[in-house]
Design an enzyme around this catalytic site. Sequence first.
Site, PDB file in Angstrom:
ATOM      1  N   PRO A   1       1.463  82.819  34.984  1.00  0.00           N
ATOM      2  CA  PRO A   1       1.915  83.345  36.280  1.00  0.00           C
ATOM      3  C   PRO A   1       2.373  82.222  37.201  1.00  0.00           C
ATOM      4  CG  PRO A   1      -0.188  84.315  35.625  1.00  0.00           C
ATOM      5  CD  PRO A   1       0.068  83.151  34.705  1.00  0.00           C
TER       6      PRO A   1
ATOM      7  N   GLU B   1       0.987  72.124  34.494  1.00  0.00           N
ATOM      8  CA  GLU B   1       0.945  71.893  33.053  1.00  0.00           C
ATOM      9  C   GLU B   1       2.016  72.672  32.296  1.00  0.00           C
ATOM     10  OE1 GLU B   1      -3.553  70.711  31.952  1.00  0.00           O
ATOM     11  OE2 GLU B   1      -3.193  72.870  32.059  1.00  0.00           O
TER      12      GLU B   1
ATOM     13  N   GLU C   1      20.075  74.217  46.107  1.00  0.00           N
ATOM     14  CA  GLU C   1      20.869  73.162  46.731  1.00  0.00           C
ATOM     15  C   GLU C   1      19.985  72.024  47.242  1.00  0.00           C
ATOM     16  OE1 GLU C   1      22.974  77.123  47.354  1.00  0.00           O
ATOM     17  OE2 GLU C   1      20.941  76.349  47.514  1.00  0.00           O
TER      18      GLU C   1
END
Length: 383
Positions: free
Chosen positions: A231, A274, A25
């Site tokens: 990750p 990236e 939100e």
Amino acid sequence: MRERFGFVAKQKSESVWFHAVSMGESIAAKTIITELLKQQPHLNIVVTTTTPTGARQIIEGLGDKVTHHFSPCDLPGTIKRFVRRIKPKALIIMETELWPNWLHHMRKENIPVVLANARMSQKSADKYLKIKSLSTSMMQSFSKVLAVGEHDCERFIKLGVSPENCQTTGNIKFDQEFQLNGANGYFPPWSSHQDAVWLAASTHKGEDQLLLEAHRFVIDAFPQAKLIIVPRHPERFDDVARMIEDNDFSYARRSDAESWESSVDVLLGDTMGELMLAYELADVAFVAGSLVPVGGHNMIEPAVLGKPIISGPHVHNFQEIFRELEEGGGAFKAGTARQISDIVIELFKNEAYREKVGNQAKAVVEKSRGALKRTVKALVPFL
């Protein structure tokens, strides 16, 4: 705690109060507020959030352009105190956060309330119908409901919102802009590698091993396949590197050019900022944070690049977006290593099918754009 009970600094002038519960939100609120401030730079905006993740989105994204507080409890005295101090001329609530005392007091004080980027699932509508007298009273407190879809609008009207006060504007989250921020690509040794790179994006603890197991199945069926695993948090980079080694995969690290070889099985994306470049290189995207109950991550990023999307079952942070992508034929849900690998293999084997799925994902985004412009236009009369 003081803010939760309405003890906040007094505003010197009237404000526009935005309320966003958590991260999803807050992202939508931030998008609207940024656009409003472009048009009306002198607006005094107060934003409340319920969770620390929502607060972080607002504070980091908007800084001193707005005043942030944690949301007041739904108690009569608390909401009166809070309203008296921030002097709102309008309250804009993001998505679906309905508090009876808030709405009752705002209606009593003749302060307009708008529900923006509003969602109402059939399951939620059924629950509200069980308390119809209370839900009708709440729904009639809204000066305007700006719904993400026609079905949402129909449910709000059924619950008591007058038809003239309910408008379908679309989902603001589809209006996000993404930049490809690298001229030389993500992994040059694979830049000419065709039709066999898949990406596991923004993985969390508990997901990497399952995704590496899925890659083993993929390689068994499609020996030239490659996996990029990124990750979510940098502190996990080394742990995931060890996990890749333990699974007997050869790998390179994005941060270490000396390790770059086209023959490696896995690329560990151990840099920040990236991800869009990684999506661009990949043929298929698995959006993580969804095999564990994190709630998923932003599927719009791969969709705008025309990539087929796979996600785990836990997508509650992006539920509406995933539903639209899935119904539009651009996304799949899979919860096990075998289910994930089966989808990846099928997409790798059939280029025409893969392109069709990717194009359908992109079409969902393009069809849904324009919500921000429509929402801002609808809000201007209340400011």
